[in-house]
Design a protein around this motif. Structure first.
Motif, PDB file in Angstrom:
ATOM      1  N   GLY A   1       0.824  -1.204   0.000  1.00  0.00           N
ATOM      2  CA  GLY A   1       0.000   0.000   0.000  1.00  0.00           C
ATOM      3  C   GLY A   1       0.856   1.251   0.000  1.00  0.00           C
ATOM      4  O   GLY A   1       0.561   2.226  -0.710  1.00  0.00           O
ATOM      5  N   ASN A   2       1.950   1.227   0.764  1.00  0.00           N
ATOM      6  CA  ASN A   2       2.859   2.372   0.812  1.00  0.00           C
ATOM      7  C   ASN A   2       3.561   2.571  -0.528  1.00  0.00           C
ATOM      8  O   ASN A   2       3.761   3.706  -0.974  1.00  0.00           O
ATOM      9  N   LEU A   3       3.934   1.463  -1.160  1.00  0.00           N
ATOM     10  CA  LEU A   3       4.568   1.539  -2.481  1.00  0.00           C
ATOM     11  C   LEU A   3       3.624   2.200  -3.479  1.00  0.00           C
ATOM     12  O   LEU A   3       4.035   3.093  -4.240  1.00  0.00           O
ATOM     13  N   GLU A   4       2.380   1.792  -3.457  1.00  0.00           N
ATOM     14  CA  GLU A   4       1.399   2.351  -4.389  1.00  0.00           C
ATOM     15  C   GLU A   4       1.217   3.848  -4.155  1.00  0.00           C
ATOM     16  O   GLU A   4       1.145   4.641  -5.097  1.00  0.00           O
ATOM     17  N   LYS A   5       1.160   4.262  -2.890  1.00  0.00           N
ATOM     18  CA  LYS A   5       1.006   5.686  -2.549  1.00  0.00           C
ATOM     19  C   LYS A   5       2.223   6.488  -3.002  1.00  0.00           C
ATOM     20  O   LYS A   5       2.090   7.613  -3.500  1.00  0.00           O
TER      21      LYS A   5
ATOM     22  N   SER B   1       8.395   5.948   4.073  1.00  0.00           N
ATOM     23  CA  SER B   1       6.993   6.302   4.299  1.00  0.00           C
ATOM     24  C   SER B   1       6.656   7.468   3.379  1.00  0.00           C
ATOM     25  O   SER B   1       7.528   8.267   3.017  1.00  0.00           O
ATOM     26  N   LEU B   2       5.401   7.550   3.004  1.00  0.00           N
ATOM     27  CA  LEU B   2       4.965   8.654   2.143  1.00  0.00           C
ATOM     28  C   LEU B   2       5.257   9.989   2.813  1.00  0.00           C
ATOM     29  O   LEU B   2       5.673  10.954   2.162  1.00  0.00           O
ATOM     30  N   GLU B   3       5.088  10.049   4.115  1.00  0.00           N
ATOM     31  CA  GLU B   3       5.310  11.279   4.859  1.00  0.00           C
ATOM     32  C   GLU B   3       6.763  11.730   4.766  1.00  0.00           C
ATOM     33  O   GLU B   3       7.062  12.920   4.655  1.00  0.00           O
TER      34      GLU B   3
END
Length: 386
Positions: free
Chosen positions: A159-163, A192-194
Motif C-alpha cells: 500500500g505504501n509503495l502504491e502511494k 513512508s509517504l510522509e
C-alpha cells in the motif's frame, strides 16, 4: 513412593521439551516447567540458556540447498530467517520461475537477501503488478531483482509503495524517472509517504526563499539530477546547502542557479565528506596559484569535482599539469577531471607521441569518447608521418 511424583514431573518436562523444541519455543517451556516443578538446579538453568536460542530450521536448510542457495552467505546476511518455522522458499522459486528467472538467479537472490522467502504469493503478485506499471516487461524486473533483490523484497507494505508511486507521479516525474529511481535508489519507494513528502516540501521552501517562482519544476529538476535525494535526511541536505552558500559567498540567485543545475548532484553527500573535499581542493588550487574567484568558478561550473577524493583529485591535477596543460585550461574544461588518472596518463602519452600542442589546440580532445580519441590519434599520426 514419594519419589514417583518427581519422576513423573521429569518425564513430563522431557516430553514438553521434545515437542516444543520443534517450534523453537524451548526457552519458554523449560522456564515454565522449572518454576512449577522446582526441579531445575543452577547448572540446569545454564544449560537451558544455551537451548534458548532458536535452532535453525533443518527442513528449510535442506530446501535451500536443493535450490542451490549459498547458505553460508544467507546466514551472514540475515541469520534470523534460517530459524523461522514457516517460510515460502518453494513458492518464491515457482513465482520467479514463472516470471522468467533462472535457477541460478533465484538462488543468488535468496543467498543475498534471505528475507525474500518470507513473502507470501499474494504479496509478491501485488508488488509485481505495481512494478509492471513502471517496467515494460517481466524480464526487466528480473534483471533488477538479480542486481538488487532488496529493492523488491525489502518492504512488505504494498500500500505504501502504491502511494509513493502516485505521489512521485504527481510531482511530474514520468515512467522513465520512476524506472531510474527504482533501479538506482529503490529505498525511495519503501520510505513512508510522509518522509518523501517532507523532503519535497523542504526543497520547495528552499526554492521559494531564494526567490524562485516555480517550486514544482525545481523539485522535479533536483530529483531528476540526484536520484538519492529522497533517501537522505533534510538535515543533511540543508547543511550542504548552507555550507556551499557560506563557503562560496553565493548570492541568492547564484545559489539558486547552482541548486537547480549541476549542484543538485552533490546535495546527497555526507556533510563531512563534502567539507573535506571542499577544503582540500581549495588548498590545492591555492598552492597552484589560483585565486578564490577561480575556485568559485570551478565549483559553480563543475560541482561534481567535490565527489572526487582529495588524493585522487590531486593526482589528476598533477598529471594534467605535468603533461603541459595549464590550470586555466582545466578551469575552462573541468570535465577532463571525470577521467581516471590512468586514462589521463595514457591519453597524454599518445598525444605526446604525435606532438600534440595543447596551447594551440586546446584540451577538448581529452574529453572525447574512446572511439573519437582513437580516430583523432590515427589522423594525427598519419599527418605526422607525412
Amino acid at each position: 513412593m514419594a519419589a514417583i511424583p518427581g519422576v513423573r514431573a521429569f518425564l513430563s518436562l522431557h516430553q514438553s521439551v521434545t515437542l516444543w523444541h520443534s517450534f523453537g519455543l524451548v526457552k519458554v517451556q523449560l522456564r515454565s516447567a522449572c518454576l512449577t516443578r522446582r526441579l531445575c538446579s543452577t547448572s540446569t538453568k545454564n544449560d537451558d540458556l544455551k537451548l534458548s536460542v532458536n535452532p535453525e530450521n533443518e527442513s528449510l536448510l535442506e530446501n535451500l540447498n536443493l535450490l542451490g542457495v549459498d547458505v553460508k552467505m544467507a546466514r551472514r546476511r540475515q541469520p534470523g530467517v534460517l530459524r523461522k518455522a514457516f517460510t515460502n522458499e518453494q513458492g518464491l522459486a515457482q513465482f520467479l520461475q514463472g516470471k522468467g528467472a533462472s535457477r541460478k538467479v533465484i538462488a543468488s537472490i535468496i543467498s543475498r537477501y534471505p528475507r525474500a522467502i518470507t513473502r507470501s504469493m499474494e504479496h509478491m503478485e501485488q508488488r509485481w503488478d505495481l512494478w509492471r506499471n513502471i517496467f515494460k516487461t517481466d524480464a526487466e524486473i528480473v534483471t533488477i531483482l538479480d542486481r538488487s533483490p532488496e529493492s523488491f523484497f525489502r518492504s512488505s507494505d504494498n500500500g505504501n509503495l502504491e502511494k509513493n508511486i502516485a505521489f512521485l507521479i504527481s510531482l511530474g516525474l514520468n515512467t522513465k524517472d520512476l524506472h531510474r529511481l527504482l533501479t538506482t535508489a529503490p529505498r525511495t519507494f519503501s520510505n513512508s509517504l510522509e518522509l518523501n513528502r517532507q523532503m519535497v516540501e523542504f526543497l520547495e521552501d528552499i526554492y521559494l526563499e531564494l526567490g524562485g517562482k516555480s517550486p514544482e519544476q525545481f523539485v522535479k529538476a533536483v530529483i531528476s539530477r540526484n536520484l538519492y535525494i529522497l533517501i537522505r535526511s533534510t538535515k543533511r541536505v540543508k547543511a550542504n546547502i548552507d555550507n556551499l552558500r557560506a563557503s562560496l559567498k553565493l548570492s541568492d540567485s547564484e545559489l539558486l542557479g547552482l541548486l537547480q543545475g549541476p549542484g543538485a548532484e552533490i546535495l546527497d553527500l555526507s556533510n563531512e565528506y563534502l567539507k573535506k573535499n571542499f577544503n582540500s581542493l581549495q588548498q590545492k588550487m591555492a598552492s597552484l596559484g589560483c585565486q578564490n574567484s577561480d575556485f568559485k568558478k570551478l565549483i559553480i561550473s563543475y560541482p561534481m569535482v567535490l565527489y572526487i577524493g582529495p588524493d585522487t583529485l590531486s593526482s589528476k591535477l598533477d598529471c594534467l599539469l605535468k603533461g603541459g596543460i595549464t590550470m586555466k585550461q582545466i578551469l575552462e574544461k573541468p570535465k577532463v577531471l571525470d577521467y581516471s588518472t590512468q586514462n589521463i596518463t595514457g591519453r597524454l602519452e599518445e598525444l605526446q607521441k604525435v606532438r600534440y600542442d595543447f596551447r594551440k589546440n586546446g584540451i577538448n580532445i581529452l574529453d572525447s569518447s574512446r572511439k573519437r580519441f582513437a580516430a583523432k590519434i590515427e589522423k594525427l599520426s598519419a599527418s605526422t608521418d607525412e
